[in-house]
Motif scaffolding. Structure first.
Motif, PDB file in Angstrom:
ATOM      1  N   THR A 170       0.798  -1.232   0.000  1.00 42.92           N
ATOM      2  CA  THR A 170       0.000   0.000   0.000  1.00 42.92           C
ATOM      3  C   THR A 170       0.828   1.278   0.000  1.00 42.92           C
ATOM      4  N   ARG A 171       2.147   1.155   0.202  1.00 44.45           N
ATOM      5  CA  ARG A 171       3.040   2.304   0.374  1.00 44.45           C
ATOM      6  C   ARG A 171       2.625   3.149   1.577  1.00 44.45           C
ATOM      7  N   ARG A 172       2.016   2.494   2.537  1.00 45.17           N
ATOM      8  CA  ARG A 172       1.639   3.128   3.794  1.00 45.17           C
ATOM      9  C   ARG A 172       1.921   2.158   4.932  1.00 45.17           C
ATOM     10  N   VAL A 173       2.419   2.693   6.040  1.00 43.31           N
ATOM     11  CA  VAL A 173       2.611   1.888   7.245  1.00 43.31           C
ATOM     12  C   VAL A 173       1.950   2.633   8.400  1.00 43.31           C
ATOM     13  N   PRO A 174       0.991   2.006   9.078  1.00 46.88           N
ATOM     14  CA  PRO A 174       0.330   2.688  10.199  1.00 46.88           C
ATOM     15  C   PRO A 174       1.332   3.095  11.274  1.00 46.88           C
ATOM     16  N   ASN A 175       1.135   4.273  11.831  1.00 48.83           N
ATOM     17  CA  ASN A 175       2.021   4.748  12.893  1.00 48.83           C
ATOM     18  C   ASN A 175       2.063   3.802  14.081  1.00 48.83           C
ATOM     19  N   LEU A 176       0.941   3.116  14.322  1.00 47.46           N
ATOM     20  CA  LEU A 176       0.875   2.235  15.483  1.00 47.46           C
ATOM     21  C   LEU A 176       1.908   1.116  15.414  1.00 47.46           C
ATOM     22  N   PRO A 225      18.635  13.310   1.548  1.00 47.17           N
ATOM     23  CA  PRO A 225      18.075  12.658   0.361  1.00 47.17           C
ATOM     24  C   PRO A 225      16.655  12.183   0.618  1.00 47.17           C
ATOM     25  N   THR A 226      16.011  11.753  -0.445  1.00 48.57           N
ATOM     26  CA  THR A 226      14.628  11.303  -0.334  1.00 48.57           C
ATOM     27  C   THR A 226      14.518  10.114   0.606  1.00 48.57           C
ATOM     28  N   ILE A 227      13.687  10.268   1.621  1.00 56.74           N
ATOM     29  CA  ILE A 227      13.426   9.183   2.561  1.00 56.74           C
ATOM     30  C   ILE A 227      12.041   9.411   3.140  1.00 56.74           C
ATOM     31  N   GLY A 228      11.298   8.342   3.297  1.00 57.52           N
ATOM     32  CA  GLY A 228       9.936   8.466   3.773  1.00 57.52           C
ATOM     33  C   GLY A 228       9.859   8.574   5.282  1.00 57.52           C
ATOM     34  N   GLY A 229       8.743   9.106   5.747  1.00 57.49           N
ATOM     35  CA  GLY A 229       8.544   9.228   7.179  1.00 57.49           C
ATOM     36  C   GLY A 229       8.518   7.881   7.874  1.00 57.49           C
ATOM     37  N   ALA A 230       7.946   6.869   7.205  1.00 59.52           N
ATOM     38  CA  ALA A 230       7.905   5.530   7.794  1.00 59.52           C
ATOM     39  C   ALA A 230       9.311   4.964   7.959  1.00 59.52           C
ATOM     40  N   ASP A 231      10.194   5.261   7.011  1.00 60.24           N
ATOM     41  CA  ASP A 231      11.575   4.776   7.106  1.00 60.24           C
ATOM     42  C   ASP A 231      12.274   5.367   8.324  1.00 60.24           C
ATOM     43  N   VAL A 232      12.086   6.659   8.515  1.00 62.89           N
ATOM     44  CA  VAL A 232      12.692   7.345   9.660  1.00 62.89           C
ATOM     45  C   VAL A 232      12.164   6.772  10.969  1.00 62.89           C
ATOM     46  N   LYS A 233      10.857   6.600  11.048  1.00 59.49           N
ATOM     47  CA  LYS A 233      10.246   6.085  12.275  1.00 59.49           C
ATOM     48  C   LYS A 233      10.680   4.646  12.543  1.00 59.49           C
ATOM     49  N   ALA A 234      10.863   3.876  11.478  1.00 61.31           N
ATOM     50  CA  ALA A 234      11.322   2.495  11.647  1.00 61.31           C
ATOM     51  C   ALA A 234      12.715   2.454  12.258  1.00 61.31           C
ATOM     52  N   ILE A 235      13.615   3.285  11.755  1.00 62.43           N
ATOM     53  CA  ILE A 235      14.985   3.319  12.282  1.00 62.43           C
ATOM     54  C   ILE A 235      14.993   3.800  13.729  1.00 62.43           C
ATOM     55  N   TYR A 258      12.258   1.384   1.406  1.00 66.14           N
ATOM     56  CA  TYR A 258      13.530   1.222   2.111  1.00 66.14           C
ATOM     57  C   TYR A 258      13.390   0.284   3.312  1.00 66.14           C
ATOM     58  N   ILE A 259      12.173   0.132   3.814  1.00 68.59           N
ATOM     59  CA  ILE A 259      11.957  -0.728   4.977  1.00 68.59           C
ATOM     60  C   ILE A 259      12.317  -2.180   4.658  1.00 68.59           C
ATOM     61  N   ILE A 260      12.216  -2.578   3.394  1.00 77.92           N
ATOM     62  CA  ILE A 260      12.539  -3.963   3.027  1.00 77.92           C
ATOM     63  C   ILE A 260      14.023  -4.266   3.247  1.00 77.92           C
ATOM     64  N   PRO A 261      14.968  -3.487   2.681  1.00 75.62           N
ATOM     65  CA  PRO A 261      16.378  -3.750   3.012  1.00 75.62           C
ATOM     66  C   PRO A 261      16.686  -3.526   4.487  1.00 75.62           C
ATOM     67  N   LEU A 262      15.928  -2.646   5.139  1.00 82.20           N
ATOM     68  CA  LEU A 262      16.127  -2.434   6.572  1.00 82.20           C
ATOM     69  C   LEU A 262      15.746  -3.689   7.353  1.00 82.20           C
ATOM     70  N   ALA A 263      14.647  -4.329   6.951  1.00 81.88           N
ATOM     71  CA  ALA A 263      14.226  -5.568   7.608  1.00 81.88           C
ATOM     72  C   ALA A 263      15.238  -6.688   7.358  1.00 81.88           C
ATOM     73  N   LEU A 264      15.732  -6.777   6.129  1.00 82.77           N
ATOM     74  CA  LEU A 264      16.753  -7.781   5.821  1.00 82.77           C
ATOM     75  C   LEU A 264      18.012  -7.535   6.637  1.00 82.77           C
ATOM     76  N   SER A 265      18.380  -6.270   6.762  1.00 82.26           N
ATOM     77  CA  SER A 265      19.564  -5.919   7.541  1.00 82.26           C
ATOM     78  C   SER A 265      19.392  -6.298   9.005  1.00 82.26           C
ATOM     79  N   PHE A 266      18.189  -6.122   9.524  1.00 83.47           N
ATOM     80  CA  PHE A 266      17.921  -6.447  10.925  1.00 83.47           C
ATOM     81  C   PHE A 266      18.210  -7.924  11.194  1.00 83.47           C
ATOM     82  N   VAL A 267      17.802  -8.783  10.278  1.00 78.50           N
ATOM     83  CA  VAL A 267      18.018 -10.225  10.438  1.00 78.50           C
ATOM     84  C   VAL A 267      19.484 -10.581  10.195  1.00 78.50           C
ATOM     85  N   ILE A 268      20.039 -10.056   9.112  1.00 75.53           N
ATOM     86  CA  ILE A 268      21.421 -10.386   8.746  1.00 75.53           C
ATOM     87  C   ILE A 268      22.399  -9.929   9.826  1.00 75.53           C
ATOM     88  N   THR A 269      22.166  -8.741  10.381  1.00 67.04           N
ATOM     89  CA  THR A 269      23.068  -8.210  11.402  1.00 67.04           C
ATOM     90  C   THR A 269      23.085  -9.087  12.646  1.00 67.04           C
TER      91      THR A 269
END
Length: 315
Positions: free
Chosen positions: A34-40, A148-158, A284-295
């Motif tokens: 959906t290109r949306r992630v609920p804040n919750l 650079p271009t980054i979404g609000g959901a990406d920032v909140k995820a980090i 960007y959350i997809i590579p972030l999720a992969l990184s979380f597991v790989i790390t």
């Protein structure tokens, strides 16, 4: 007693990993569909991480002092500040939140004037892990507004990750670290590894296009997109890499994400382009999720494969 404490910390590491994994997995799925992630998603993750952080701090704060609690309160306020503007607060709620912000500022001042630099080396430099949490959050604020271009959901995820996994997690004995004794603060390692994973996307796209036979001049586009049927592209989360300029169809090197894609699709259709080149809106959350597991299993891949080799060239 030591084995009991080790087992307790290992259980917390597993719990932290599961919380982060569930949060990022759902966030990736939602963003992809959906290109949306609920804040919750990030709020719940941040709250659970905060509870665990408070628990761990309660067992070690006497090694440092009350200033560590002050830093933690300021950190929590910084995290939840990224969500407050998206909700309507009544007068009392707004006053309470403003009071929390003022208190967070006072706590920050208290921390800077009371922490002892000699405490930094205690517990294998664990104080650096605490300091790195708000530092990373501030960095994300700066990146979101000025970088650079980054979404609000990406920032909140980090930012949520920095609360969920503030300390190093490893499920293997040979996890990579930047230094002999310890590595960079763990949230930074996840962030850096995610950037490295993101760099592999152009390589994967190029391989995919070569296999599919999508090789056309000027060739650079094979690293940043692929060809897609026009009607399917209109309904997908993609941007056109080809645009009609005058009476010519040209390949654009930099896609304007805020351009009117509907008009671009219609112009391409008028020119008889049935399979235009498109660039994918990869969350960007997809590579972030992969990184979380790989790390968690391999450690600091970024520093081991990029920073250390570069450092050896100049040493």
């Amino acid at each position: 007693m030591q084995s009991l404490q080790y087992g307790s910390m290992a259980n917390i590491d597993i719990l932290r990993f599961l919380i982060g994994f569930v949060m990022l997995s759902y966030g990736s799925w939602s963003d992809l569909k959906t290109r949306r992630v609920p804040n919750l998603v990030w709020i719940y993750g941040g709250i659970l991480g905060s509870v665990l952080l408070i628990y761990e701090l309660s067992t070690i704060w006497e090694d440092y002092g009350l200033y560590l609690w002050a830093l933690l309160f300021a950190t929590f306020t910084l995290f939840f500040n990224s969500f407050v503007d998206e909700y309507i607060l009544d007068k009392n709620q707004a006053m309470l939140w403003k009071s929390s912000q003022y208190l967070a500022i006072l706590c920050s001042i208290y921390f800077f004037f009371n922490f002892d630099s000699d405490d930094i080396s205690k517990n294998n430099y664990q104080l650096l892990d605490f300091i790195s949490i708000p530092f990373l959050m501030i960095l994300m604020y700066i990146w979101f507004y000025f970088g650079p271009t980054i979404g609000g959901a990406d920032v909140k995820a980090i930012m949520a990750i920095s609360l969920i996994t503030p300390f190093s997690i490893t499920f293997t004995d040979d996890s990579l670290t930047a230094f002999d004794d310890r590595g960079f603060p763990y949230p930074f390692v996840i962030f850096m590894n995610s950037l490295l994973i993101y760099l592999f996307i152009p390589i994967c796209l190029a391989i995919f296009n070569i296999i599919k036979g999508n090789i056309e001049s000027p060739f650079f586009q094979i690293f940043f997109g692929t060809k897609m049927e026009l009607n399917r592209a209109k309904e997908s989360f993609v941007w056109p890499m080809q645009q009609v300029v005058g009476k010519r169809v040209v390949m654009v090197a930099f896609v304007k994400h805020k351009s009117d894609s509907d008009k671009d699709w219609n112009r391409l259709e008028d020119e008889g382009i049935d399979y235009p080149w498109v660039t994918l809106k990869i969350p960007y959350i997809i590579p972030l999720a992969l990184s979380f597991v790989i790390t968690a299993f391999f450690g600091d891949i970024f520093s081991s494969n990029i920073v250390q080799p570069l450092n050896s060239l100049f040493s």
